[in-house]
Structure formats: structure tokens, C-alpha cells
Design an enzyme around this catalytic site. Structure first.
Site, PDB file in Angstrom:
ATOM      1  N   PRO A  49       0.756  -1.246  -0.058  1.00  0.00           N
ATOM      2  CA  PRO A  49      -0.045  -0.072  -0.036  1.00  0.00           C
ATOM      3  C   PRO A  49       0.792   1.201   0.078  1.00  0.00           C
ATOM      4  O   PRO A  49       0.223   2.357  -0.209  1.00  0.00           O
ATOM      5  CB  PRO A  49      -0.802   0.065   1.435  1.00  0.00           C
ATOM      6  CG  PRO A  49       0.072  -0.917   2.020  1.00  0.00           C
ATOM      7  CD  PRO A  49       0.752  -2.003   1.351  1.00  0.00           C
TER       8      PRO A  49
ATOM      9  N   ASP B 272       4.058   1.855 -11.268  1.00  0.00           N
ATOM     10  CA  ASP B 272       2.821   2.441 -11.206  1.00  0.00           C
ATOM     11  C   ASP B 272       2.773   3.744 -10.455  1.00  0.00           C
ATOM     12  O   ASP B 272       3.749   4.048  -9.670  1.00  0.00           O
ATOM     13  CB  ASP B 272       1.481   1.676 -10.782  1.00  0.00           C
ATOM     14  CG  ASP B 272       1.091   0.627 -11.589  1.00  0.00           C
ATOM     15  OD1 ASP B 272       1.257   0.552 -12.743  1.00  0.00           O
ATOM     16  OD2 ASP B 272       0.341  -0.460 -10.913  1.00  0.00           O
TER      17      ASP B 272
ATOM     18  N   LYS C 176      -1.066   5.914 -13.973  1.00  0.00           N
ATOM     19  CA  LYS C 176      -2.494   6.040 -14.317  1.00  0.00           C
ATOM     20  C   LYS C 176      -3.234   6.984 -12.999  1.00  0.00           C
ATOM     21  O   LYS C 176      -3.208   6.224 -12.138  1.00  0.00           O
ATOM     22  CB  LYS C 176      -3.435   4.811 -14.858  1.00  0.00           C
ATOM     23  CG  LYS C 176      -2.908   4.229 -15.858  1.00  0.00           C
ATOM     24  CD  LYS C 176      -3.806   3.199 -16.080  1.00  0.00           C
ATOM     25  CE  LYS C 176      -3.092   2.225 -17.119  1.00  0.00           C
ATOM     26  NZ  LYS C 176      -1.986   1.344 -16.768  1.00  0.00           N
TER      27      LYS C 176
ATOM     28  N   GLY D 244       0.000  -2.169  -4.115  1.00  0.00           N
ATOM     29  CA  GLY D 244      -0.898  -3.381  -3.484  1.00  0.00           C
ATOM     30  C   GLY D 244      -0.543  -4.632  -3.930  1.00  0.00           C
ATOM     31  O   GLY D 244       0.468  -5.093  -3.854  1.00  0.00           O
ATOM     32  N   ASP D 245      -1.327  -5.482  -4.216  1.00  0.00           N
ATOM     33  CA  ASP D 245      -1.221  -7.010  -4.726  1.00  0.00           C
ATOM     34  C   ASP D 245      -1.533  -6.984  -6.524  1.00  0.00           C
ATOM     35  O   ASP D 245      -2.346  -6.454  -6.606  1.00  0.00           O
ATOM     36  CB  ASP D 245      -2.226  -7.917  -4.020  1.00  0.00           C
ATOM     37  CG  ASP D 245      -1.838  -9.428  -4.603  1.00  0.00           C
ATOM     38  OD1 ASP D 245      -1.252  -9.988  -3.560  1.00  0.00           O
ATOM     39  OD2 ASP D 245      -2.380  -9.740  -5.442  1.00  0.00           O
TER      40      ASP D 245
ATOM     41  N   THR E  81      -2.384  -6.006  -0.090  1.00  0.00           N
ATOM     42  CA  THR E  81      -3.548  -5.170  -0.491  1.00  0.00           C
ATOM     43  C   THR E  81      -4.042  -4.058   0.014  1.00  0.00           C
ATOM     44  O   THR E  81      -3.877  -3.940   1.502  1.00  0.00           O
ATOM     45  CB  THR E  81      -4.730  -6.008  -1.240  1.00  0.00           C
ATOM     46  OG1 THR E  81      -5.397  -5.066  -1.903  1.00  0.00           O
ATOM     47  CG2 THR E  81      -5.556  -6.678   0.045  1.00  0.00           C
ATOM     48  N   ALA E  82      -4.266  -2.952  -0.508  1.00  0.00           N
ATOM     49  CA  ALA E  82      -4.935  -1.776   0.232  1.00  0.00           C
ATOM     50  C   ALA E  82      -6.140  -2.020   1.349  1.00  0.00           C
ATOM     51  O   ALA E  82      -6.119  -1.115   2.298  1.00  0.00           O
ATOM     52  CB  ALA E  82      -5.333  -0.765  -0.896  1.00  0.00           C
TER      53      ALA E  82
ATOM     54  N   MET F 286     -10.587   2.560  -5.457  1.00  0.00           N
ATOM     55  CA  MET F 286     -10.841   3.542  -6.044  1.00  0.00           C
ATOM     56  C   MET F 286     -12.114   4.352  -5.799  1.00  0.00           C
ATOM     57  O   MET F 286     -12.812   4.588  -6.765  1.00  0.00           O
ATOM     58  CB  MET F 286     -10.543   3.551  -7.587  1.00  0.00           C
ATOM     59  CG  MET F 286      -8.922   2.973  -7.896  1.00  0.00           C
ATOM     60  SD  MET F 286      -8.625   2.225  -9.499  1.00  0.00           S
ATOM     61  CE  MET F 286      -8.955   0.710  -9.402  1.00  0.00           C
TER      62      MET F 286
END
Length: 266
Positions: A18, A41, A63, A95-96, A124-125, A177
Site C-alpha cells: 500500500p 505505477d 494512471k 498493493g497486490d 493489498t490496500a 478507487m
């Protein structure tokens, strides 16, 4: 790391977690240190990027908020080209990699090009968000099901989800998101039968020093996200398991009381 684990001309898709570099797996850290090319990313934390060796090439393909620096076919081509040039390539993802990371497309591109590719998972987040709030995502007798969804939709498309299934009692819902879709999530879950007083947790910049954690209830979700910037990664958790400290949120005259806190800077 053994050369057999990361030979020249191969690719590892690596979960950067994260954002907090201390939440990297040991394997992820070793892969980053051995990389000759890192394609990363925008959501990869600065502390993680600082672990990239000085001599490695860095390619930012991030992105953010609908502004894409590279489309997916271009990213696929970059990965394959770097590996075909005989370089050790790390595709570094927040994250994952296997959770809303378009990993399947990148693996498919590598395999089509006969490029060896492997995956290193990450935290993951949603896990980081719950941990930051001192919460669980499951709760005996109250939350036996955990569902991950993304609120990201193609430009101009509606958020087409099975709201009735997502509103089922006993479910904790993690919405990735989720900032821009908070009002839609709130309205559709309530319309599908989820109780307006269902606890929610909004976590911004999970695990980072400027992280924010806000508790509230589903009927106030749109309000809770109003002041969040469009560039701040935001995760929503909905369900009984994320009630603050195991208690309720109380009531005010309007029945929309919220409790919020800002995590102290570490």
C-alpha cells in the site's frame, strides 16, 4: 537472490504493497534490488521507489484520476521489449498485483512473447486500510463474507455492479478507487437494502505518513468523501466489522452522526 530465481530476460510482477516500504515482503525487496528495469505505477510509494538501484532504468507508467500516461498495450510492449533485450524486469504494482492490477493481461503478453514471467504478491490496500483503523474485515456471526470491487469504470460508462448481492447482510464490502463513486455506492447499496446506519470506513493514502482514517455510516458516505482530493487514493470499507472500536456511532438530531480521526504523522 539466486540467478535462477531472476534470470536475465525474465519478468517479475511485484506487489509494492500500500505504500509503506516496511510492508513490502522480503522477496519483493530482493527482486527490486536485483532489477535492471523497473516499470512502476503511480501508486507505488516513494519509500518503495527509493529501493530501486541507482543503475536501474525506471519507467513510470502510472494512471491517476483518469489521466493515463501509457495505455495497457503500450505497457505490455514495454515489459516484453525490456525482457527481450536480456534485462531483468520488475513490473512494480501498488498493493497486490492480482487485485485490480491488470496482471492477467501482462502475464498473457509475456507468455505470448515466450518471456518467462512470475508473480510476487503484496499486501493489498484493503488489508492496510483495516489495519490502520484497528479494524477487522470479518467478524464472527456478523461478517462472514468479504467482497472486493473496484469503483473504476471506463470513461463514460456507468458503474455496473450487482448491488443486491453487494448489499447482502453479513458482508464486508471493500471498494477500491472509491472516492469519486462514493455517492453512487451509498445510493445503490441503500436502494438494494443495506441499512443506512451500516458502519463505513474511509481510508485515504493507507499506510503512508499523511494517511487519513474516517469512520461514519453508510447514509453519510458521500459527505465523508467530499473533501478528499482526486489524486488521493481512497478505499471504502462498508460493513458491521469496521465499526469503530467495536461500538456504534451514536445519534444526533439528524441521525447522521459521524466520528472521524486523522492518523498522527509517523
Amino acid at each position: 537472490m539466486s540467478p535462477d530465481d531472476f534470470p536475465a530476460g525474465s519478468v517479475w510482477l511485484v506487489g509494492a504493497g500500500p505504500g509503506d516500504p516496511e510492508l513490502l515482503t522480503r522477496k519483493a525487496a530482493r527482486l527490486i534490488a536485483a532489477a535492471e528495469v523497473v516499470i512502476h505505477d503511480a501508486l507505488v510509494g516513494a519509500g518503495v521507489l527509493a529501493l530501486i538501484p541507482d543503475g536501474a532504468e525506471r519507467i513510470d507508467v502510472g494512471k491517476r484520476a483518469g489521466r493515463h500516461s501509457k495505455d495497457q498495450p503500450t505497457i505490455d510492449a514495454l515489459i516484453v521489449a525490456a525482457a527481450r533485450a536480456g534485462r531483468r524486469v520488475v513490473r512494480l504494482k501498488g498493493g497486490d498485483p492480482a487485485i485490480f492490477g491488470r496482471t492477467a493481461e501482462e502475464v498473457a503478453a509475456c507468455r505470448a512473447a515466450r518471456v518467462p514471467v512470475r508473480i510476487c504478491p503484496g499486501i493489498t490496500a484493503a488489508s492496510a486500510a483495516a489495519a490502520s483503523a484497528g479494524a477487522s474485515m470479518t467478524l464472527r456471526d456478523a461478517a462472514r463474507q468479504l467482497t472486493f470491487v473496484t469503483a473504476h469504470a471506463r470513461t463514460g460508462a456507468t458503474l455496473a455492479l450487482d448491488w443486491r448481492a453487494l448489499a447482502a447482510p453479513g458482508t464486508t464490502l471493500a471498494v477500491y478507487m472509491g472516492r469519486s463513486a462514493a455517492a453512487t455506492v451509498m445510493r445503490n447499496l441503500i436502494d438494494a437494502g443495506r441499512a443506512p446506519e451500516t458502519p463505513v470506513l474511509v481510508v485515504v493514502n493507507a499506510s503512508l505518513p499523511h494517511e487519513r482514517v474516517v469512520h461514519g455510516r453508510l447514509s453519510a458516505l458521500a459527505f465523508l468523501t467530499e473533501t478528499i482530493g482526486e489524486r488521493d487514493p481512497t478505499l471504502l470499507l462498508v460493513g458491521e466489522a469496521v465499526a469503530p472500536y467495536g461500538g456504534d456511532l451514536g445519534d444526533d438530531a439528524g441521525g447522521e452522526a459521524t466520528v472521524s480521526r486523522q492518523v498522527a504523522t509517523r
